[in-house]
Design an enzyme around this catalytic site. Structure first.
Site, PDB file in Angstrom:
ATOM      1  CB  SER A  12      -0.898  -0.012   1.234  1.00 45.66           C
ATOM      2  OG  SER A  12      -0.098  -0.089   2.395  1.00 45.66           O
ATOM      3  CE1 TYR A  43      -4.086  -0.979  -0.804  1.00 42.51           C
ATOM      4  CE2 TYR A  43      -3.099  -3.163  -0.887  1.00 42.51           C
ATOM      5  CZ  TYR A  43      -3.469  -1.992  -1.516  1.00 42.51           C
ATOM      6  OH  TYR A  43      -3.211  -1.854  -2.863  1.00 42.51           O
ATOM      7  N   GLY A  44      -5.100  -1.855   5.764  1.00 44.14           N
ATOM      8  CA  GLY A  44      -5.365  -2.611   6.980  1.00 44.14           C
ATOM      9  C   GLY A  44      -6.772  -2.565   7.515  1.00 44.14           C
ATOM     10  CB  CYS A  74       0.910  -5.751   1.292  1.00 42.76           C
ATOM     11  SG  CYS A  74      -0.509  -5.226   2.245  1.00 42.76           S
ATOM     12  CG  ASN A  75       2.448  -9.092   6.614  1.00 42.78           C
ATOM     13  OD1 ASN A  75       2.753 -10.224   6.938  1.00 42.78           O
ATOM     14  ND2 ASN A  75       3.341  -8.127   6.465  1.00 42.78           N
ATOM     15  CB  THR A  76      -3.301  -6.099   4.607  1.00 39.62           C
ATOM     16  OG1 THR A  76      -2.662  -5.518   5.742  1.00 39.62           O
ATOM     17  CG2 THR A  76      -4.798  -5.967   4.735  1.00 39.62           C
ATOM     18  CB  CYS A 186       2.379  -4.758   9.356  1.00 38.27           C
ATOM     19  SG  CYS A 186       2.101  -3.270   8.368  1.00 38.27           S
ATOM     20  CB  THR A 187       5.835  -4.865   4.658  1.00 37.69           C
ATOM     21  OG1 THR A 187       4.673  -4.226   4.137  1.00 37.69           O
ATOM     22  CG2 THR A 187       5.861  -6.312   4.248  1.00 37.69           C
ATOM     23  CG  HIS A 188       3.878   0.269   6.612  1.00 39.53           C
ATOM     24  ND1 HIS A 188       3.205  -0.460   5.672  1.00 39.53           N
ATOM     25  CD2 HIS A 188       3.882   1.555   6.167  1.00 39.53           C
ATOM     26  CE1 HIS A 188       2.809   0.343   4.701  1.00 39.53           C
ATOM     27  NE2 HIS A 188       3.210   1.565   4.973  1.00 39.53           N
TER      28      HIS A 188
END
Ligand code: DGL
Length: 266
Positions: A12, A43-44, A74-76, A186-188
């Site tokens: 995202s 996206y979360g 993106c995990n979501t 979460c990649t963030h």
């Protein structure tokens, strides 16, 4: 599919840039196209149907560019849209979600206690817990959604001004429980790994999935004889769906001038 084609990576926003950074270290010869869906971020907390729609459009964009591999960085999207993406594009290129490599890595941690943090959607889907205990049911998983983290990271990563009060509040629940590993789902989150480390018990090990994912991608390309062995420096092509100064600055922070930035709406 041909080894000279690109790898398409999307998220995202800036989280997936970190995945690309680690990927570039292990696979310097690969051509990479990145898509940051800044228009639809975050996206979360969007309805799952929307995440599937965004992921389909971005994957189609990569297919049109002849990508040999698409990475849902993106995990979501990996939790909510991977099955649908697989059904649609499986015959056209290789596809990788970023949850499975991590699940297979941690499934070796016999009898350990793992806390997973991620977006509302990822945690609600219960994907990590279900997949991990399917492989090893001696592992105890607890999951917590930390929905505010993506916004404070998007806003404050580049300027190094992460909102400390929100960070502290978000991690409050996991500060006083007993566990061995903290999985950043979460990649963030790896972008502020050092700040997270300061707020949790020192004995807890943090699982940052970037290296695990990069190795997995390397192996997948190798197995499919799709590694690009031609030594050549490639500019990373970065597309974003909405102008966002913080995204652009973060991309430059990671890759300097080695990028071509283009706005592209999907
Ligand atoms: N970085 C993404 C993830 O891994 C998405 C975060 C968001 O847009 O909410 O889940």
């Amino acid at each position: 599919m041909n080894s000279k084609e690109s790898i398409g990576v999307f998220d995202s926003g800036i989280g997936g840039l970190n995945v690309v950074y680690s990927l570039k270290k292990i696979l310097p010869n690969e051509k990479i196209i990145y898509f940051g869906d800044t228009k639809n971020l975050p996206y979360g907390n969007k309805p799952p149907i929307k995440i599937k729609e965004f992921s389909t459009k971005i994957s189609q964009f990569f297919i049109n560019k002849n990508c040999k591999l698409i990475v849902l960085a993106c995990n979501t999207a990996s939790a909510l849209a991977y099955d649908s993406i697989k059904k649609q594009f499986n015959t056209q290129c290789l596809l990788i979600n970023i949850i499975d490599p991590v699940v297979s890595y941690v499934s070796k941690f016999d009898k350990k206690k793992i806390t997973v943090i991620g977006t509302k959607n990822t945690i609600h889907s219960d994907t990590y817990r279900k997949k991990i205990i399917k492989l090893n049911n001696s592992i105890k998983i607890r999951s917590y959604s930390t929905p505010e983290l993506v916004t404070i990271i998007e806003n404050g990563f580049f300027s190094n001004s992460i909102d400390k009060i929100t960070l502290n509040k978000s991690l409050n629940e996991i500060q006083n429980i007993d566990y061995d590993y903290l999985l950043l789902g979460c990649t963030h989150y790896p972008l502020i790994e050092n700040k997270i480390k300061l707020l949790i018990n020192k004995k807890i090990k943090i699982i940052n999935s970037n290296k695990i994912i990069s190795k997995y991608i390397h192996n997948k390309l190798f197995e499919n004889r799709l590694l690009n062995n031609k030594i050549k420096k490639h500019i990373i092509e970065i597309f974003y769906s909405k102008h966002d100064e913080s995204f652009i600055n973060s991309a430059k922070f990671f890759f300097g001038n080695n990028i071509k930035l283009t706005k592209h709406e999907i």
